[in-house]
Scaffold this active site. Structure first.
Site, PDB file in Angstrom:
ATOM      1  CG  LEU A   1      11.393  38.870  49.300  1.00 22.83           C
ATOM      2  CD1 LEU A   1      10.862  40.025  50.147  1.00 22.83           C
ATOM      3  CD2 LEU A   1      12.883  39.067  49.052  1.00 22.83           C
TER       4      LEU A   1
ATOM      5  CG  ASP B   1      19.032  57.049  40.654  1.00 18.43           C
ATOM      6  OD1 ASP B   1      19.672  56.691  39.641  1.00 18.43           O
ATOM      7  OD2 ASP B   1      18.662  58.228  40.829  1.00 18.43           O
TER       8      ASP B   1
ATOM      9  CG  HIS C   1      24.826  50.300  35.226  1.00 19.50           C
ATOM     10  ND1 HIS C   1      23.930  51.015  35.995  1.00 19.50           N
ATOM     11  CD2 HIS C   1      25.014  51.040  34.108  1.00 19.50           C
ATOM     12  CE1 HIS C   1      23.607  52.134  35.366  1.00 19.50           C
ATOM     13  NE2 HIS C   1      24.255  52.180  34.221  1.00 19.50           N
TER      14      HIS C   1
HETATM   15  C1  IPE Z   1      15.063  55.674  37.940  1.00 24.18           C
HETATM   16  O1  IPE Z   1      16.323  56.214  37.897  1.00 24.18           O
HETATM   17  C2  IPE Z   1      15.021  54.346  37.236  1.00 24.18           C
HETATM   18  C3  IPE Z   1      15.748  53.264  37.857  1.00 24.18           C
HETATM   19  C4  IPE Z   1      16.436  53.331  38.954  1.00 24.18           C
HETATM   20  C5  IPE Z   1      15.686  52.007  37.174  1.00 24.18           C
HETATM   21  P1  IPE Z   1      16.763  57.250  36.768  1.00 24.18           P
HETATM   22  O2  IPE Z   1      18.176  57.547  37.000  1.00 24.18           O
HETATM   23  O3  IPE Z   1      16.386  56.714  35.433  1.00 24.18           O
HETATM   24  O4  IPE Z   1      15.833  58.485  37.092  1.00 24.18           O
HETATM   25  P2  IPE Z   1      16.010  60.031  36.714  1.00 24.18           P
HETATM   26  O5  IPE Z   1      16.344  60.095  35.251  1.00 24.18           O
HETATM   27  O6  IPE Z   1      17.127  60.563  37.559  1.00 24.18           O
HETATM   28  O7  IPE Z   1      14.720  60.656  37.075  1.00 24.18           O
HETATM   29  C1  IPE Z   2      20.435  53.559  38.368  1.00 21.67           C
HETATM   30  O1  IPE Z   2      21.635  54.241  38.351  1.00 21.67           O
HETATM   31  C2  IPE Z   2      20.402  52.403  37.421  1.00 21.67           C
HETATM   32  C3  IPE Z   2      19.436  52.529  36.339  1.00 21.67           C
HETATM   33  C4  IPE Z   2      18.727  53.571  36.061  1.00 21.67           C
HETATM   34  C5  IPE Z   2      19.277  51.381  35.498  1.00 21.67           C
HETATM   35  P1  IPE Z   2      21.909  55.399  37.305  1.00 21.67           P
HETATM   36  O2  IPE Z   2      22.529  54.803  36.088  1.00 21.67           O
HETATM   37  O3  IPE Z   2      20.682  56.178  37.034  1.00 21.67           O
HETATM   38  O4  IPE Z   2      22.969  56.261  38.079  1.00 21.67           O
HETATM   39  P2  IPE Z   2      23.064  57.833  38.105  1.00 21.67           P
HETATM   40  O5  IPE Z   2      21.753  58.363  38.566  1.00 21.67           O
HETATM   41  O6  IPE Z   2      23.377  58.275  36.708  1.00 21.67           O
HETATM   42  O7  IPE Z   2      24.163  58.124  39.060  1.00 21.67           O
HETATM   43 MG    MG Z   3      19.892  57.803  37.915  1.00 18.51          MG
END
Ligand code: IPE
Ligand code: IPE
Ligand code: MG
Length: 251
Positions: free
Chosen positions: A142, A31, A48
């Site tokens: 792994l 995240d 991303h």
């Molecule tokens: C969790 O992150 C999902 C992934 C990392 C794939 P999110 O960014 O979607 O989670 P929330 O919305 O902050 O809970």
């Molecule tokens: C995690 O990073 C990637 C996915 C959920 C696919 P985010 O896109 O949620 O990044 P933030 O949380 O908005 O910074």
């Molecule tokens: Mg996120």
């Protein structure tokens, strides 16, 4: 002189990790990509792309460290709620991994398994998923679970439905159902539960990740954003984990 420097670097990077007592299974909530990009004035999608590189690097590091199972959260059942452009970028990064990941993994002993509801994806996408799994199925180094269109609640719901069908078909009766029955019907059937779950980005929640399996997982949170996550941080999390006292309800 150079040797001494290298030695010091190695020592420093060990974080006092006990390599004979590693967590068997580590879950990672990747995240913080969006915030990483925002901090640099880039579109979220740029975060991303860098996050995808970090993912491949950390998988390699985890294998080298000697971790047996890694489960990465790549796309949740709730992530469809994002703007179409962002979902499309995430899907094309995933497709790039499906198309070229094997080549980049060449020579690495990694077995790939996708967890989540793959029926939401096109036939072509699903074929690529199956191809990657098939091509790596005999690897035993792994085990990498990639959670794609994954939700912990959806996984439990799916397990309950499968169990119901089996009861209806007379394969077993309701009184035979126990915790192992549920575990055996999850996407992670046969695997040990995660010992450690890592979540960078400063959020202190699981966001529907491994809801059943995480019952006794140790949690490690950090303010780092996923694209900045390094092997050092992985070792730091493992080292912290090794200092925990896991009681499982005992004393
Ligand atoms: C969790 O992150 C999902 C992934 C990392 C794939 P999110 O960014 O979607 O989670 P929330 O919305 O902050 O809970
Ligand atoms: C995690 O990073 C990637 C996915 C959920 C696919 P985010 O896109 O949620 O990044 P933030 O949380 O908005 O910074
Ligand atoms: Mg996120």
């Amino acid at each position: 002189m150079i040797m001494l420097k290298l030695k010091n670097l190695f020592k420093k990077s060990e974080h006092n990790v006990d390599f004979d007592n590693l967590p068997q299974h580590i879950g990672i909530i990747m995240d913080g990509n969006g915030r990483w990009a925002k901090k640099r004035g880039l579109p979220r999608t740029g975060g991303h792309a860098v996050g995808a590189k970090t993912f491949e690097k950390i998988v390699e590091d985890a294998g080298n460290i000697g971790i047996k199972i890694v489960t990465v959260y790549a796309f949740s059942t709730e992530n469809w709620n994002r703007p179409k452009e962002e979902v499309d970028t995430l899907m094309s990064l995933l497709e790039d991994y499906l198309d070229n990941g094997l080549e980049r993994l060449a020579g690495r002993d990694v077995k790939i398994h996708f967890i989540g509801d793959r029926s939401a994806f096109s036939d072509e996408f699903q074929k690529k998923i199956c191809h990657m799994e098939k091509a790596t199925e005999t690897n035993s180094g792994l085990l990498l679970n990639v959670a794609l269109n994954y939700g912990g609640r959806a996984e439990i719901l799916n397990a309950v439905k499968e169990i119901c069908h089996k009861v209806q078909n007379g394969e077993f009766s309701c009184s035979d159902i126990d915790e192992k029955t549920i575990s055996d019907h999850l996407y992670t059937a046969g695997q040990p539960d995660p010992d450690l779950i890592i979540r960078p980005s400063g959020e202190y929640r699981l966001s529907n990740f491994l809801m059943w399996q995480s019952a006794y997982s140790e949690l490690w949170f950090s303010n780092l954003l996923w694209p900045d996550f390094s092997k050092e941080n992985l070792l730091e999390a493992i080292s912290d984990y090794q200092k925990r006292n896991r009681r499982f309800g005992g004393v």
